[in-house]
Design an enzyme around this catalytic site. Structure first.
Site, PDB file in Angstrom:
ATOM      1  N   ARG A 187     -15.257 -37.315 -61.457  1.00 33.38           N
ATOM      2  CA  ARG A 187     -14.218 -36.381 -61.006  1.00 33.38           C
ATOM      3  C   ARG A 187     -12.823 -36.948 -61.228  1.00 33.38           C
ATOM      4  NH1 ARG A 187     -15.254 -32.703 -56.957  1.00 33.38           N
ATOM      5  NH2 ARG A 187     -13.398 -33.302 -55.838  1.00 33.38           N
ATOM      6  N   ARG A 191      -6.402 -42.958 -66.942  1.00 34.36           N
ATOM      7  CA  ARG A 191      -5.428 -42.678 -67.995  1.00 34.36           C
ATOM      8  C   ARG A 191      -4.732 -43.950 -68.480  1.00 34.36           C
ATOM      9  NH1 ARG A 191      -3.471 -38.487 -64.403  1.00 34.36           N
ATOM     10  NH2 ARG A 191      -4.598 -36.546 -64.832  1.00 34.36           N
ATOM     11  N   ARG A 270     -22.437 -35.850 -45.971  1.00 35.05           N
ATOM     12  CA  ARG A 270     -21.438 -36.642 -45.253  1.00 35.05           C
ATOM     13  C   ARG A 270     -20.528 -35.651 -44.549  1.00 35.05           C
ATOM     14  NH1 ARG A 270     -22.495 -40.929 -43.619  1.00 35.05           N
ATOM     15  NH2 ARG A 270     -20.285 -41.341 -43.245  1.00 35.05           N
ATOM     16  N   ARG A 301      -8.365 -42.008 -45.781  1.00 32.58           N
ATOM     17  CA  ARG A 301      -7.052 -41.586 -46.275  1.00 32.58           C
ATOM     18  C   ARG A 301      -6.250 -40.913 -45.183  1.00 32.58           C
ATOM     19  NH1 ARG A 301      -9.514 -37.140 -50.591  1.00 32.58           N
ATOM     20  NH2 ARG A 301     -11.040 -36.295 -49.160  1.00 32.58           N
ATOM     21  N   GLU A 329      -8.247 -39.374 -41.952  1.00 29.26           N
ATOM     22  CA  GLU A 329      -9.599 -38.901 -42.283  1.00 29.26           C
ATOM     23  C   GLU A 329     -10.621 -40.034 -42.193  1.00 29.26           C
ATOM     24  OE1 GLU A 329      -9.925 -36.441 -45.827  1.00 29.26           O
ATOM     25  OE2 GLU A 329     -11.953 -37.206 -46.185  1.00 29.26           O
ATOM     26  N   TYR A 377     -21.387 -30.120 -54.819  1.00 30.33           N
ATOM     27  CA  TYR A 377     -20.060 -30.691 -54.541  1.00 30.33           C
ATOM     28  C   TYR A 377     -19.048 -29.861 -55.347  1.00 30.33           C
ATOM     29  CZ  TYR A 377     -16.736 -34.677 -54.006  1.00 30.33           C
ATOM     30  OH  TYR A 377     -15.669 -35.497 -53.719  1.00 30.33           O
ATOM     31  N   ASP A 379     -15.580 -27.837 -56.158  1.00 29.95           N
ATOM     32  CA  ASP A 379     -14.167 -27.600 -55.876  1.00 29.95           C
ATOM     33  C   ASP A 379     -14.004 -26.099 -55.653  1.00 29.95           C
ATOM     34  OD1 ASP A 379     -13.245 -30.190 -56.052  1.00 29.95           O
ATOM     35  OD2 ASP A 379     -13.002 -30.098 -58.226  1.00 29.95           O
TER      36      ASP A 379
HETATM   37  N1  UDP Z   1     -12.740 -42.587 -55.080  1.00 33.43           N
HETATM   38  C1  UDP Z   1     -12.483 -43.927 -54.834  1.00 33.43           C
HETATM   39  N2  UDP Z   1     -11.209 -44.329 -54.557  1.00 33.43           N
HETATM   40  C2  UDP Z   1     -10.190 -43.439 -54.464  1.00 33.43           C
HETATM   41  C3  UDP Z   1     -10.432 -42.075 -54.698  1.00 33.43           C
HETATM   42  C4  UDP Z   1     -11.725 -41.679 -54.991  1.00 33.43           C
HETATM   43  O1  UDP Z   1     -13.403 -44.741 -54.868  1.00 33.43           O
HETATM   44  O2  UDP Z   1      -9.039 -43.863 -54.173  1.00 33.43           O
HETATM   45  C5  UDP Z   1     -14.117 -42.176 -55.416  1.00 33.43           C
HETATM   46  C6  UDP Z   1     -14.951 -41.889 -54.173  1.00 33.43           C
HETATM   47  O3  UDP Z   1     -16.292 -42.257 -54.422  1.00 33.43           O
HETATM   48  C7  UDP Z   1     -14.827 -40.393 -54.059  1.00 33.43           C
HETATM   49  C8  UDP Z   1     -14.820 -39.951 -55.513  1.00 33.43           C
HETATM   50  O4  UDP Z   1     -14.098 -40.982 -56.183  1.00 33.43           O
HETATM   51  O5  UDP Z   1     -15.911 -39.837 -53.361  1.00 33.43           O
HETATM   52  C9  UDP Z   1     -14.181 -38.603 -55.764  1.00 33.43           C
HETATM   53  O6  UDP Z   1     -12.851 -38.596 -55.241  1.00 33.43           O
HETATM   54  P1  UDP Z   1     -12.064 -37.270 -54.891  1.00 33.43           P
HETATM   55  O7  UDP Z   1     -10.690 -37.642 -54.542  1.00 33.43           O
HETATM   56  O8  UDP Z   1     -12.281 -36.291 -55.985  1.00 33.43           O
HETATM   57  O9  UDP Z   1     -12.848 -36.797 -53.580  1.00 33.43           O
HETATM   58  P2  UDP Z   1     -12.532 -35.594 -52.570  1.00 33.43           P
HETATM   59  O10 UDP Z   1     -11.071 -35.288 -52.646  1.00 33.43           O
HETATM   60  O11 UDP Z   1     -13.413 -34.458 -52.973  1.00 33.43           O
HETATM   61  O12 UDP Z   1     -12.898 -36.174 -51.252  1.00 33.43           O
END
Ligand code: UDP
Length: 400
Positions: A187, A191, A270, A301, A329, A377, A379
């Site tokens: 996901r 870059r 989860r 976060r 969170e 999962y 979006d």
């Molecule tokens: N992830 C991570 N570090 C980060 C952001 C994301 O390890 O700083 C990993 C983590 O396993 C997460 C996945 O990348 O579940 C997808 O992140 P995303 O931000 O897309 O998750 P969401 O916003 O759906 O919670």
């Protein structure tokens, strides 16, 4: 007190053509299509007190800031059909999502980009040099990664994986990265330039007047053909039980395992817990979302909602407001009383899901859809795309 006796004919008169269980994006999209396109009567129920599912937001009563009640929801899509569809109900702001991550007392841009790489290694690599270095560091990963740990190392090499992914993922999923699907990490873009936009889709933005206004417009588009009942549980409500007995056409967007009373066991989810705080400063963290990569902070976060709408001119968004709303969170093991958020999707889950899907395939007049119904999962745009696709498949049958 005399109770009104409802005669059998009356029940039949009010009986809708379609029952939709769950007023999240899948349910709303289906409701809008069926009611406005096919002119059918829809009864939309939700066990919560609001529509919009987990995308719901509300304006905080103390500060006036729009907060995403179930965690930040950012709309982005490269699907032209979905973009055209949603624009019928709301305009979108020019918001582009930005995320930063704190690791070892230092702040880095996310997703991993040339800025993150150069800051982390204290280097000034060009894009080509960075690519070559990361390729070296990723050389130990298998060509066909089977899990998130292998996929992560393949994408960014071991040092960056250990710093930014390993512990964050452990906090979020509380499942070893070796047991998680490689898809989860795909996901995130990686870059080799300084672009730190979180998403890479063609279209991105937030609903200009907020999520609720968007969803209310979808309801308005249904005209007289929709009835919404909130705080109604599909499994307990006596009126709904009658409709179930009558085998009315139903679109069910709740958890598929719950529908079958967990007869093959639970699918693993989860959940999250959001801790809301109103902080007496103009700006708490300077960005919409700050991830915490280390185990030292228990939360994954912090969302600061003011930053999602830099275009808003109300006092509460302006400099000098003196207040801001943040949500911390935390990830949480899911139990049946919690809201399911993320499908863990281990091998066991996938096998269990296949058994539930076999049961679902044998149902008549039942459609399972959405994040919970499909155990996906998704979006927001994928949820809408899935609903539009399903509508195309069933519209002839429904319309006749
Ligand atoms: N992830 C991570 N570090 C980060 C952001 C994301 O390890 O700083 C990993 C983590 O396993 C997460 C996945 O990348 O579940 C997808 O992140 P995303 O931000 O897309 O998750 P969401 O916003 O759906 O919670």
């Amino acid at each position: 007190m005399s109770e009104k006796v409802v005669k059998k004919e009356e029940i039949e008169n009010v009986q809708p053509d379609v029952l939709i269980v769950g007023a999240g994006l899948y349910g709303l999209t289906m409701a809008e299509r069926i009611a406005s396109r096919l002119g059918k009567k829809v009864l939309l129920i939700d066990r919560r007190s609001h529509i919009g599912g987990n995308c719901y937001s509300e304006f905080d009563t103390e500060t006036g800031i729009e907060c995403h009640k179930y965690g930040a929801h950012l709309f982005h899509t490269s699907d032209e059909r979905v973009w055209e569809y949603v624009n019928q109900f709301t305009t979108f702001t020019n918001y582009i999502h930005k995320v930063y991550i704190t690791h070892n007392g230092e702040v880095f841009p996310m997703p991993i980009n040339l800025g993150t790489i150069n800051q982390f290694f204290h280097t000034a690599y060009t894009p080509e040099e960075a690519r070559a270095e990361i390729a070296k560091q990723a050389a130990s990963a298998p060509i066909e990664p089977l899990n998130l740990a292998e996929q992560g190392v393949k994408l960014i090499g071991k040092p960056l994986f250990d710093a930014f992914i390993k512990n964050y993922t452990a906090k979020q999923w509380q499942t070893p990265a070796e047991e998680l699907s490689p898809e989860i990490i795909k996901r995130l873009p990686v870059r080799y330039n300084y672009n730190n936009n979180y998403f890479k889709d063609t279209h991105e933005g937030l609903p200009t007047a907020g999520y609720e206004a968007w969803f209310q417009n979808m309801i308005s588009a249904c005209g007289e053909n929709i009835e919404i009942r909130l705080n109604v549980d599909y499994f307990d409500d006596p009126e709904i039980k009658k409709l179930r007995k009558a085998k009315i056409m139903t679109i069910y967007t709740g958890p598929i395992d719950k529908f079958y009373d967990y007869k093959y066991g639970e699918l693993k989810w989860r959940s999250i817990e959001l801790e809301k705080e109103i902080v007496e400063v103009d700006d708490y963290q300077g960005c919409p979302v700050m991830n915490y990569a280390d185990l030292k902070q228990k939360y994954t976060r912090i969302h600061e909602f003011k930053h999602f709408h830099p275009e808003r001119t109300e006092d509460c968004y302006a400099e000098g407001s003196g207040k801001t709303v943040i949500f911390k969170e935390y990830s949480k093991t899911w139990t049946r009383d919690d809201e399911p958020y993320y499908p863990v999707n281990t091998l066991d889950d996938r096998e269990r899901l296949a058994r539930y899907k076999d049961l679902a395939d044998d149902e008549t007049n039942m459609i399972f859809g959405g994040r919970l119904g499909e155990y996906a999962y998704y979006d927001m745009d994928k949820t809408i795309a899935s609903a539009l696709q399903k509508f195309d498949e069933i519209k002839e049958k429904l319309g006749s």
